[in-house]
Design a protein around this motif. Sequence first.
Motif, PDB file in Angstrom:
ATOM      1  N   GLY A  39      23.825  51.885  22.221  1.00 47.80           N
ATOM      2  CA  GLY A  39      23.384  50.715  21.480  1.00 47.80           C
ATOM      3  C   GLY A  39      21.877  50.679  21.297  1.00 47.80           C
ATOM      4  N   THR A  40      21.341  49.465  21.374  1.00 51.06           N
ATOM      5  CA  THR A  40      19.891  49.260  21.287  1.00 51.06           C
ATOM      6  C   THR A  40      19.414  48.658  22.600  1.00 51.06           C
ATOM      7  OG1 THR A  40      20.013  48.896  18.894  1.00 51.06           O
ATOM      8  CG2 THR A  40      18.028  48.138  20.009  1.00 51.06           C
ATOM      9  N   PRO A  41      19.061  49.489  23.560  1.00 53.22           N
ATOM     10  CA  PRO A  41      18.597  48.951  24.839  1.00 53.22           C
ATOM     11  C   PRO A  41      17.161  48.454  24.723  1.00 53.22           C
ATOM     12  CG  PRO A  41      18.471  51.336  24.871  1.00 53.22           C
ATOM     13  CD  PRO A  41      19.085  50.960  23.539  1.00 53.22           C
ATOM     14  N   ALA A  42      16.830  47.453  25.514  1.00 53.50           N
ATOM     15  CA  ALA A  42      15.474  46.908  25.540  1.00 53.50           C
ATOM     16  C   ALA A  42      15.057  46.693  26.985  1.00 53.50           C
ATOM     17  CB  ALA A  42      15.410  45.599  24.765  1.00 53.50           C
ATOM     18  N   ALA A  43      13.781  46.897  27.251  1.00 50.58           N
ATOM     19  CA  ALA A  43      13.204  46.611  28.567  1.00 50.58           C
ATOM     20  C   ALA A  43      12.293  45.404  28.416  1.00 50.58           C
ATOM     21  CB  ALA A  43      12.433  47.812  29.088  1.00 50.58           C
ATOM     22  N   LEU A  44      12.379  44.493  29.353  1.00 47.68           N
ATOM     23  CA  LEU A  44      11.584  43.260  29.325  1.00 47.68           C
ATOM     24  C   LEU A  44      10.860  43.112  30.647  1.00 47.68           C
ATOM     25  CD1 LEU A  44      10.872  40.355  28.230  1.00 47.68           C
ATOM     26  CD2 LEU A  44      13.013  39.598  29.319  1.00 47.68           C
ATOM     27  N   ASN A  45       9.562  42.864  30.582  1.00 47.69           N
ATOM     28  CA  ASN A  45       8.815  42.548  31.802  1.00 47.69           C
ATOM     29  C   ASN A  45       8.245  41.144  31.670  1.00 47.69           C
ATOM     30  OD1 ASN A  45       7.595  43.771  34.424  1.00 47.69           O
ATOM     31  ND2 ASN A  45       5.914  42.673  33.452  1.00 47.69           N
TER      32      ASN A  45
ATOM     33  N   LEU B  69      13.601  39.335  20.593  1.00 48.33           N
ATOM     34  CA  LEU B  69      14.659  40.335  20.747  1.00 48.33           C
ATOM     35  C   LEU B  69      15.712  40.259  19.653  1.00 48.33           C
ATOM     36  CD1 LEU B  69      15.154  40.102  24.608  1.00 48.33           C
ATOM     37  CD2 LEU B  69      14.593  42.206  23.365  1.00 48.33           C
ATOM     38  N   ARG B  70      15.942  39.072  19.137  1.00 48.66           N
ATOM     39  CA  ARG B  70      17.063  38.876  18.216  1.00 48.66           C
ATOM     40  C   ARG B  70      16.998  39.769  16.972  1.00 48.66           C
ATOM     41  NH1 ARG B  70      16.591  33.901  18.264  1.00 48.66           N
ATOM     42  NH2 ARG B  70      17.922  33.465  20.046  1.00 48.66           N
ATOM     43  N   PRO B  71      15.839  39.873  16.297  1.00 51.90           N
ATOM     44  CA  PRO B  71      15.813  40.742  15.104  1.00 51.90           C
ATOM     45  C   PRO B  71      16.009  42.220  15.434  1.00 51.90           C
ATOM     46  CG  PRO B  71      13.926  39.243  15.156  1.00 51.90           C
ATOM     47  CD  PRO B  71      14.585  39.157  16.485  1.00 51.90           C
ATOM     48  N   LEU B  72      15.768  42.593  16.695  1.00 51.24           N
ATOM     49  CA  LEU B  72      15.933  43.990  17.093  1.00 51.24           C
ATOM     50  C   LEU B  72      17.385  44.328  17.401  1.00 51.24           C
ATOM     51  CD1 LEU B  72      12.817  44.159  19.451  1.00 51.24           C
ATOM     52  CD2 LEU B  72      12.967  44.931  17.076  1.00 51.24           C
ATOM     53  N   ARG B  73      18.229  43.292  17.473  1.00 51.88           N
ATOM     54  CA  ARG B  73      19.658  43.453  17.760  1.00 51.88           C
ATOM     55  C   ARG B  73      19.886  44.207  19.071  1.00 51.88           C
ATOM     56  NH1 ARG B  73      22.060  44.809  11.680  1.00 51.88           N
ATOM     57  NH2 ARG B  73      21.278  42.899  10.691  1.00 51.88           N
ATOM     58  N   ALA B  74      19.133  43.798  20.072  1.00 47.99           N
ATOM     59  CA  ALA B  74      19.270  44.440  21.377  1.00 47.99           C
ATOM     60  C   ALA B  74      20.663  44.207  21.933  1.00 47.99           C
ATOM     61  CB  ALA B  74      18.222  43.887  22.344  1.00 47.99           C
ATOM     62  N   THR B  75      21.259  45.272  22.461  1.00 48.39           N
ATOM     63  CA  THR B  75      22.593  45.163  23.049  1.00 48.39           C
ATOM     64  C   THR B  75      22.534  44.963  24.558  1.00 48.39           C
ATOM     65  OG1 THR B  75      22.647  47.578  23.134  1.00 48.39           O
ATOM     66  CG2 THR B  75      23.715  46.507  21.250  1.00 48.39           C
ATOM     67  N   GLU B  76      21.410  45.345  25.179  1.00 52.49           N
ATOM     68  CA  GLU B  76      21.210  45.054  26.590  1.00 52.49           C
ATOM     69  C   GLU B  76      19.722  44.888  26.845  1.00 52.49           C
ATOM     70  OE1 GLU B  76      22.389  48.118  29.313  1.00 52.49           O
ATOM     71  OE2 GLU B  76      21.098  49.634  28.418  1.00 52.49           O
ATOM     72  N   VAL B  77      19.401  44.028  27.803  1.00 51.91           N
ATOM     73  CA  VAL B  77      18.017  43.763  28.177  1.00 51.91           C
ATOM     74  C   VAL B  77      17.884  44.037  29.667  1.00 51.91           C
ATOM     75  CG1 VAL B  77      16.183  42.044  28.298  1.00 51.91           C
ATOM     76  CG2 VAL B  77      17.797  42.011  26.381  1.00 51.91           C
ATOM     77  N   ILE B  78      16.980  44.954  29.991  1.00 50.72           N
ATOM     78  CA  ILE B  78      16.761  45.331  31.391  1.00 50.72           C
ATOM     79  C   ILE B  78      15.450  44.691  31.814  1.00 50.72           C
ATOM     80  CG2 ILE B  78      16.429  47.259  32.973  1.00 50.72           C
ATOM     81  CD1 ILE B  78      18.097  48.889  30.819  1.00 50.72           C
ATOM     82  N   ALA B  79      15.532  43.699  32.682  1.00 48.80           N
ATOM     83  CA  ALA B  79      14.388  42.845  32.991  1.00 48.80           C
ATOM     84  C   ALA B  79      13.731  43.224  34.311  1.00 48.80           C
ATOM     85  CB  ALA B  79      14.836  41.381  33.032  1.00 48.80           C
ATOM     86  N   SER B  80      12.421  42.975  34.363  1.00 53.13           N
ATOM     87  CA  SER B  80      11.640  43.201  35.580  1.00 53.13           C
ATOM     88  C   SER B  80      10.492  42.209  35.589  1.00 53.13           C
ATOM     89  CB  SER B  80      11.119  44.646  35.625  1.00 53.13           C
ATOM     90  OG  SER B  80      10.270  44.899  34.521  1.00 53.13           O
ATOM     91  N   GLY B  81       9.697  42.246  36.674  1.00 57.35           N
ATOM     92  CA  GLY B  81       8.541  41.366  36.776  1.00 57.35           C
ATOM     93  C   GLY B  81       8.840  40.119  37.585  1.00 57.35           C
ATOM     94  N   GLY B  82       7.777  39.387  37.900  1.00 56.12           N
ATOM     95  CA  GLY B  82       7.900  38.208  38.747  1.00 56.12           C
ATOM     96  C   GLY B  82       8.805  37.135  38.181  1.00 56.12           C
TER      97      GLY B  82
ATOM     98  N   PRO C 298      21.782  36.207  22.368  1.00 60.88           N
ATOM     99  CA  PRO C 298      23.128  36.241  21.772  1.00 60.88           C
ATOM    100  C   PRO C 298      24.172  36.598  22.832  1.00 60.88           C
ATOM    101  CG  PRO C 298      21.554  37.434  20.407  1.00 60.88           C
ATOM    102  CD  PRO C 298      20.840  37.105  21.687  1.00 60.88           C
ATOM    103  N   PRO C 299      25.404  36.111  22.680  1.00 61.99           N
ATOM    104  CA  PRO C 299      26.436  36.323  23.709  1.00 61.99           C
ATOM    105  C   PRO C 299      26.722  37.790  24.004  1.00 61.99           C
ATOM    106  CG  PRO C 299      27.126  34.648  22.127  1.00 61.99           C
ATOM    107  CD  PRO C 299      25.875  35.240  21.586  1.00 61.99           C
ATOM    108  N   HIS C 300      26.538  38.654  23.001  1.00 63.18           N
ATOM    109  CA  HIS C 300      26.889  40.062  23.190  1.00 63.18           C
ATOM    110  C   HIS C 300      25.795  40.850  23.917  1.00 63.18           C
ATOM    111  CE1 HIS C 300      24.448  40.161  19.496  1.00 63.18           C
ATOM    112  NE2 HIS C 300      24.100  41.362  19.905  1.00 63.18           N
ATOM    113  N   THR C 301      24.638  40.228  24.162  1.00 60.73           N
ATOM    114  CA  THR C 301      23.516  40.946  24.760  1.00 60.73           C
ATOM    115  C   THR C 301      23.576  40.836  26.278  1.00 60.73           C
ATOM    116  OG1 THR C 301      22.142  40.463  22.824  1.00 60.73           O
ATOM    117  CG2 THR C 301      21.010  41.189  24.823  1.00 60.73           C
TER     118      THR C 301
END
Length: 403
Positions: free
Chosen positions: A163-169, A286-299, A315-318
């Motif tokens: 899919g379209t994975p995303a990393a978030l800090n 994130l929404r316009p990027l159609r991310a399928t999963e978000v991998i989060a880090s940070g405080g 979105p529910p599918h993310t």
Amino acid sequence: MRVIGLMSGTSYDAVDAAAADLSLDPDGTTLRLVPLGMVSAPYEDALRAALAAALPPARTTLGDVCRLDTRVGRAFAALALRADRELCYGRAELVASHGQTVFHWVDAGLVRGTLQLGSPAWIAEATGHPVVSDFRPRDVAAAGQGAPLVSLIDIMLLRGRPGTPAALNIGGIANLTALPPDGPPVAFDTGPGNALLDAAVRELTAGRLDYDEDGALAAAGRVHEPLLLRLLAEPYYRRPAPKTTGKELFHPGHLRTALAPFPGLPPQDVLATLTRLTARTVADALRPLRATEVIASGGGTRNPVLMAALREELPPHTALLGSDALGLPAAAKEAYAFAVLGFLTLHGLPGNVPDCTGAHGPRVLGSLTPGRRPLRLPPTPDHPPRTLTIAPAPGPAPAPVPG
């Protein structure tokens, strides 16, 4: 190579040190990271107060800057020495220091300069190891934003996921990296992570608290929609990527201006609204990027109310999960990222992603301060690694080096 990565983010509350064993596979396409652990130390109260007093929009002097450069450098040096003893057992070979960002000069969407304090000479003197520092200016000199530099590590880690994975800090400022399957990677700062939340807590409690532990105050409040709409009117959110921001924009004065039309708003409602602001702006990015999963880090991932709000906004599918699920501790991800960047620099490999920062091309980042021994650079591989794998930490290690 055993590398210590040092990081202090825009919250300027502590220094984190993460140690890693890093090695390239025989064909150089994969970088293998073995996490060796993390140690952290809060800034002394006097140093943190001095940083707060010097940060924009406050006025400061060159004398203040000089003193902060030394004091931050010594704080980084003390933690690097501790990390070498406790995590590397005196066998570290390199230290990579991000330093403390005190100013990111953005003019009409272009980054003209960036300043990180914490002289690497103190780290090299304390540890005896070479130090890579000042990572951001080279990307800025190449017309880049100088951030987010962790996007390279994110891309290497996300590559190959479906899919379209995303990393978030979520630090003081929140940033993301997304890897679409059929286009170039995208990375940028989404806006405030914890910056406005922490500023509000300090102001609304007259300095008794530094942050909203577990989101307890926000959980007791209700989102004030007029305030939220006023905050969301900030033009930064609608600017196209690549873009970066910092406390030059999202500082206590920004919050006071937004609150001015709403006197007497309960503190819990202010914090509930700011928590929703972070979740909404991240989800909107994130929404316009159609991310399928978000991998989060940070405080921010330690704030359950913020994470619950983010789940509601996505979105529910993310899918939303922590970077621990990939083997990279969420609390130490950025420190590990700078360990990787230091390793790449020492090997003569680029550390930026032009698609993400807007730079004219790949650049080897940072400046190198020698340690006590003659500096011998390793050979430069034929090409940079494409993927990053996280290997299990080793078993029991030998006793720490005394001293």
